[in-house]
Design a protein around this motif. Structure first.
Motif, mmCIF file in Angstrom:
data_model
loop_
_atom_site.group_PDB
_atom_site.id
_atom_site.type_symbol
_atom_site.label_atom_id
_atom_site.label_comp_id
_atom_site.label_asym_id
_atom_site.label_seq_id
_atom_site.Cartn_x
_atom_site.Cartn_y
_atom_site.Cartn_z
ATOM 1 N N MET A 266 -5.079 -2.051 7.271
ATOM 2 C CA MET A 266 -6.503 -2.302 7.450
ATOM 3 C C MET A 266 -7.298 -1.880 6.224
ATOM 4 S SD MET A 266 -7.202 -4.044 10.057
ATOM 5 C CE MET A 266 -8.974 -3.817 10.237
ATOM 6 N N ARG A 267 -6.930 -0.757 5.630
ATOM 7 C CA ARG A 267 -7.626 -0.373 4.397
ATOM 8 C C ARG A 267 -7.422 -1.439 3.328
ATOM 9 N NH1 ARG A 267 -6.423 5.287 5.805
ATOM 10 N NH2 ARG A 267 -4.315 5.022 5.001
ATOM 11 N N THR A 268 -6.217 -1.956 3.288
ATOM 12 C CA THR A 268 -5.882 -2.994 2.318
ATOM 13 C C THR A 268 -6.733 -4.243 2.537
ATOM 14 O OG1 THR A 268 -3.661 -2.163 2.016
ATOM 15 C CG2 THR A 268 -3.990 -4.507 1.647
ATOM 16 N N VAL A 341 4.032 -6.942 5.821
ATOM 17 C CA VAL A 341 4.337 -7.930 4.786
ATOM 18 C C VAL A 341 3.081 -8.717 4.406
ATOM 19 C CG1 VAL A 341 5.603 -10.039 4.262
ATOM 20 C CG2 VAL A 341 6.736 -8.184 5.486
ATOM 21 N N VAL A 342 2.372 -9.157 5.432
ATOM 22 C CA VAL A 342 1.202 -10.002 5.197
ATOM 23 C C VAL A 342 0.148 -9.268 4.370
ATOM 24 C CG1 VAL A 342 -0.790 -11.040 6.337
ATOM 25 C CG2 VAL A 342 1.523 -11.497 7.183
ATOM 26 N N ALA A 343 -0.146 -8.045 4.751
ATOM 27 C CA ALA A 343 -1.255 -7.329 4.119
ATOM 28 C C ALA A 343 -0.957 -7.044 2.654
ATOM 29 C CB ALA A 343 -1.543 -6.035 4.876
ATOM 30 N N ALA A 344 0.263 -6.611 2.375
ATOM 31 C CA ALA A 344 0.581 -6.246 0.992
ATOM 32 C C ALA A 344 0.556 -7.483 0.096
ATOM 33 C CB ALA A 344 1.944 -5.560 0.933
ATOM 34 N N ARG A 345 1.134 -8.568 0.582
ATOM 35 C CA ARG A 345 1.152 -9.784 -0.235
ATOM 36 C C ARG A 345 -0.261 -10.362 -0.383
ATOM 37 N NH1 ARG A 345 6.683 -13.180 1.251
ATOM 38 N NH2 ARG A 345 8.124 -11.583 0.506
ATOM 39 N N TRP A 375 -2.481 -0.640 -6.216
ATOM 40 C CA TRP A 375 -2.211 -0.119 -4.886
ATOM 41 C C TRP A 375 -1.545 -1.183 -4.016
ATOM 42 C CZ3 TRP A 375 -1.216 3.210 -1.315
ATOM 43 C CH2 TRP A 375 -1.358 2.839 0.019
ATOM 44 N N GLY A 376 -2.079 -2.377 -4.041
ATOM 45 C CA GLY A 376 -1.498 -3.456 -3.246
ATOM 46 C C GLY A 376 -0.056 -3.725 -3.641
ATOM 47 N N ILE A 382 5.760 0.743 -0.194
ATOM 48 C CA ILE A 382 5.417 1.880 0.654
ATOM 49 C C ILE A 382 5.732 1.542 2.107
ATOM 50 C CG2 ILE A 382 3.481 3.243 1.517
ATOM 51 C CD1 ILE A 382 2.146 2.818 -1.240
ATOM 52 N N ASP A 383 6.395 2.467 2.804
ATOM 53 C CA ASP A 383 6.791 2.229 4.200
ATOM 54 C C ASP A 383 7.751 1.044 4.318
ATOM 55 O OD1 ASP A 383 5.124 4.314 4.908
ATOM 56 O OD2 ASP A 383 3.489 3.022 5.560
ATOM 57 N N GLY A 384 8.502 0.773 3.274
ATOM 58 C CA GLY A 384 9.532 -0.265 3.352
ATOM 59 C C GLY A 384 9.163 -1.524 2.615
ATOM 60 N N PRO A 385 10.110 -2.057 1.833
ATOM 61 C CA PRO A 385 9.837 -3.277 1.059
ATOM 62 C C PRO A 385 9.722 -4.506 1.954
ATOM 63 C CG PRO A 385 12.125 -2.618 0.808
ATOM 64 C CD PRO A 385 11.463 -1.547 1.610
#
Lengths: 417, 417, 417, 417
Positions: A266-268, A341-345, A375-376, A382-385
């Motif tokens: 959510m921060r992302t 996965v969605v948020a980081a990408r 960060w993204g 973070i917390d798994g690839p």
């Protein structure tokens, strides 16, 4: 089914948003200057913490709080839209005592700590008096599979003795860092089940043998509180430093991850919103070849896709939070992997578009875009690839297909001809 | 905020799902064989219509129905998860009297028809006794901007006389096709506002001068009820064939599009679910290089991404439906554009992955994948091309940025250094 | 290193290009009409074949031709730019006697046929008097790994007896189709090496037991000469119908694939060029929102990316052809896999962009785009799916890394800190 | 057409490659340590420069050198494969006196400098005794369109007086930086053609009024020689500091860009090769879930796609170099734009894949990947953003379509039906 935030959430969003605008943003430049000079900006953060706590904006997420513990006790679904607001200024989470890894550490202390451990470590954390570290990832093994971890936890009389090397220990350089939650091998029986070999130990930062080897930069950015490599050499702690049961480390690690991941996501997403806002303003202001950037259809597409993708990601995140609240963290495991996965990408994609809209300035530190992008990018580990989370989602989907008794797919195939 | 379907929706989903499994799927092969031979499969469809209606699964979406009109009166949010179930077998929508373009036509007749028009055209449609066509798109102009349309509607005494050429008239070859809703230029005043120049006329299929020129294939697929090119040569209808007011055609066209698009999107998402299900089954059954396809990490990624993207699209679609119900179609205009782009692109992407998992068979007609893909590809134009919808989303986003008074973006920029 | 075509190639390109413009294109509509009616357009093709042959544009690629055999004997590198010109009108290759699968079949007959087989089958093929089929792919196994093939070839006295089922037999419905090259299991010894179990048999189309079960559509398109499913039931042929040695089928199949794939790729690239040309013309002519499509920056990006990607694909294809000529087909195996993936994916991408630029018309048969796209989609399976070719490229790359003795990578890693 | 490097190039590649392995790589750690401490590593670079020059590896590209000037005089096509080898260690280009922006500056000095300017500025550059800066980009305008530039160059008697602000002045902090080539407005006549308003002035670094305001980080990375913001306040230089003719700055800027861009691209491709090599080694060494990363099909796809995309980019780059040599820089303008877009996007894509294969370590500075990625990201702006180059390619393509007299596209359209 209802897509409106509750009255309580709307109200909190307004208050936190105002706090961000009127307290955090005006202090941002000062924070950045101190950090740039290598000083942890306690002088900025501490007064703001006091103010936030006095306004009831404190420990916003920790549903299991007891009556004598400070905090706002939001559910995941309630907290998610609040966390989003903190995303654009990463250091702001600390002001609300909502920063990683402390929130995750508070959660597992809540679940597993003895009364004495609560008194010594949890209560000061809840009050924002100390900070903590979590030491899981190791440089020498693929730590995305925690059963690979190799740091040794040896029982020796009334003590545990720890030897090993950890890295990406976030916050180890925070001036208030007081202890690390260290995961390592405690069961050396080769016949033991793979998920019953590890334990968690609470290790004070100042225990002899604990050494912060270095602060590891991420994309050339050195976090002021550090993503550190830490070595443990014959680190001896009393037996009551064990968290939970011996050899139950894997279960504790799992318990830790669900809510923490959602908060990150959510921060992302909040960072993506900022990037989109900045992108639009830039597109309106900058002119090239006689027109504003906003008048070029390729820029319009980038803006539209960003809006669409952000909205989809937020909905997926909120639904995962809702499922955690409704069905429990274990039932929501696949949902959490999906949004992770969605948020980081999404973040690196939207931030990259924003940087492109700003031209070379977008890569400089004149905007927050470059450091947010980093960060993204890190969140993809973070917390798994990504790869591990996609695997989780896929295995679940295939397992459902295997179990399906309706013969729906078969039916479709045979009805075709 | 709540992500669970209501009790009513869950119940209807179960009933429609059972109907699909026990009535539609067993008839699918027969329907396909008849269509392949060039016969519209009335003998399959009509008995099923009677059965569906007798079970109350009829006109599921048409919230404005009067007491003496048949139908289930679902809101958009309630209907969306039902429409999804019909998607995998495109012809099934007709069984529930929920097929395009009839639903859209019923909606605007509801809104704009005179009592006599209702009696003559709407009531038979509501009863599934006739079918209808909508004639908007023209081959010679970019019809995504309806103000470009050129078909002439000339007032001549007590008649209107129509001349022009339309294409992609879906359903014009249906044996029950009874009338077309034709949009054309009725105001030839060069000074008239661009959105006050067009009207809608109800034209009987058998009116002299109406000619179905040809059935246009889409990706080599000829729909049995046709995506037809239709020419209008001195077609004369009485003045009371005008729908709504003269020169109000643009507003009528707009009114038509919201719910129809959402229904398309949800059916499309249902097709993606089918594709994913088939893909998983294939991945489990097919072996290559000594392992099942499901054991290859690239296939796993395709499966996982499909699940994740489908879930996000569904949430976006449901939220758009919710906003239409809550704030009205006009307020939800941008939401509808967003899901329209997402759903069409998603469908071709997921269907393509499924085809690839099936090898060459995936391109044949041994699975429903190839023909469903063609539908998805067409959806990237139906109700407006992606480019137009992205433009709508972008303009809205930039407009919001322009109005933002909080100076949030500015604040961020200046607080950086 | 030189990027200019040779004088000979430039000359041939000009002649073939003129033939396409002045002979093929004017006949295209007639060909399409006949095919649409289900008649193989011999009346169009045969006169053009005579003309092409009389102009020396015949068997342009077959470097191994003997002096008494007709043809132009181009190298792969020389032929590739010629093949590209034929791509936009798929049926034109037959006019130059350069069509699949006949060229591939001619190649392996050249390599492996006995004098009698040459007289009976190869010479008529070289003269364009008959057509041929290759029967490899089977519906029940993953045929991308040919060792999976299951069709039985049983030795029975002086005969071979064949039982099995093949599909995607291109050309089996051509009125001149005279024989099939059938690959099947001839060695049932469970201990035999996996690559020494299959043989090729020359089977006349009219042999008893050969049955064309059906013509399989690809994306709803039925090829006029068929992509057929063919069953073989106790098909008995004399022992001298064996091509090459017994159990050497795998090697023969491999020999067949190199040049054939390159030709496909170059024709495919020619289709992309046509699509780009059509796209540009459309972008210039069509107007929306007051501007030509060519004035929208997103359309410009699509055009530019298409140009850039086509040029890169052509270069990769030409280099693979050059390597085949220089180092042999086996040495160029990875290069061929690489361009195979690139060309097929490029074609569907560029054709899709072109279809989008044309609006709904792009999906109709009013342009050649839709049917060409279907070909490109099929090419993602023909001669092996993308996944298999990517695997080939990757294994080669990793193998090189494993062998690298320079310790370059290691050096880089350790020199970093 | 021939894809082999010439004997001369093969020989030079071997020598430069050996120099990289035996001289540069062993010094890399030392260079990085000094740079990390903020010291420009002259003690590393200067001895290596002497060695490279003594071996004839000096000014490898500068075809216009005169007999008494040092250098190897390679064509673009010859130099490109050499530049590729330097890419993996960015600082190595300086060792061969081939680093930006000095090469570009040397080129335009060659073309436009007076004899005195050559003596004072060009000769020391050719000998590697000084370094130079190019000052074009400005923070306040979209500098991708150089006619936007606003820095003022005022004629005042026998002097020019410069006022303005430039940024991304690479190399301004190099200890040997001696002068800047400054582009600014010299013609304030509002009626002057837009391309006849700017001039270039040679400004000594130590001229009064020149101030290096700050070193701008790129993705948090501060280059040791700086990407600087430089302000010019009443900077007065004698009139003979004018480069070329007054108001001819636009043409000079254009002349500068062709070869420089190609060199950047080739170095960038060399970085991709390094990333792929590292990726493969990592994939072989790292194990997760019981298998090496190289055994996972998704990783295999990433490796294969990287190989394929790198090869395509290199071919496109070499062809552009060939065209520059053959037809001149102006004729190759579109080719250069094409490879510029391709190379920059490829680099960030391949580098990103490599970082992902390395896990979190990939983002740290334990590998060269993160800092190389930042370079690739910056290349999407250096010498013009992607958007501008795509626009160039598209306009050229559309212009060709507009001029096409063959009516090929029209023919195709009408022959269809």
């Amino acid at each position: 089914m209802d897509f409106a935030y509750s009255k309580r959430v709307e109200d909190l969003r307004q208050r936190v948003s105002a706090f961000m605008d009127h307290e955090i943003l005006p202090a941002n430049q000062h924070w950045l200057e101190l950090a740039e000079r290598g000083t942890y900006p306690l002088e900025v953060v501490e007064p703001l913490k006091a103010k936030a706590r006095s306004e009831g904006l404190w420990n916003l997420f920790l549903p299991g709080l007891k009556d004598d513990e400070p905090g706002t006790r939001l559910s995941n679904l309630e907290y998610a839209p609040i966390a989003e607001l903190m995303g654009p200024v990463p250091w702001s989470a600390e002001v609300f005592n909502c920063n990683a890894p402390d929130t995750g550490n508070m959660e597992i202390l809540h679940l597993f700590a003895t009364p004495e451990q609560r008194r010594q470590w949890l209560n000061p954390l809840l009050n924002g008096e100390i900070r903590s570290v979590v030491s899981i990832t190791e440089p020498d093994v693929a730590s995305s599979d925690p059963t690979n971890l190799q740091t040794e936890i040896r029982r020796d009389g009334d003590s545990y003795v720890i030897n090993g090397r950890k890295w990406f220990n976030t916050g180890a350089l925070h001036p208030h860092a007081a202890f690390l939650l260290v995961m390592g091998v405690s069961n050396f029986d080769a016949d033991a089940p793979r998920h019953r070999r590890h334990s968690f130990i609470i290790v004070p930062m100042d225990a002899p043998g604990v050494r912060v080897v270095r602060n590891i930069p991420i994309m050339s950015h050195y976090a002021i509180d550090g993503h550190c490599e830490v070595s443990f050499t014959e680190v001896r702690v009393p037996a009551d430093a064990l968290l939970g049961e011996e050899n139950a480390g894997f279960a504790i690690a799992q318990a830790r991850l669900g809510p923490g991941r959602i908060h990150h996501c959510m921060r992302t997403i909040g960072q993506c919103e900022l990037a989109l806002e900045l992108m639009c303003h830039r597109a309106l202001q900058r002119r090239v070849f006689g027109r504003a950037l906003a008048d070029f259809a390729n820029n319009q597409d980038e803006i539209a896709l960003s809006r669409i993708e952000i909205d989809q990601a937020r909905l997926l995140c909120l639904r995962a939070a809702w499922r955690m609240d409704t069905d429990g963290n274990q039932a929501a495991r696949v949902d959490v992997s999906a949004i992770k996965v969605v948020a980081a990408r999404l973040q690196t994609r939207v931030l990259d578009r924003a940087m492109q809209m700003f031209g070379a300035m977008g890569l400089s530190n004149d905007t927050p875009l470059a450091s947010l992008w980093s960060w993204g990018r890190a969140l993809r580990f973070i917390d798994g690839p990504d790869e591990v989370h996609l695997r989780v989602v896929s295995r679940d989907e295939v397992a459902k297909a295997k179990l399906s008794t309706s013969q729906h797919a078969h039916h479709f195939r045979t009805s075709q001809r």
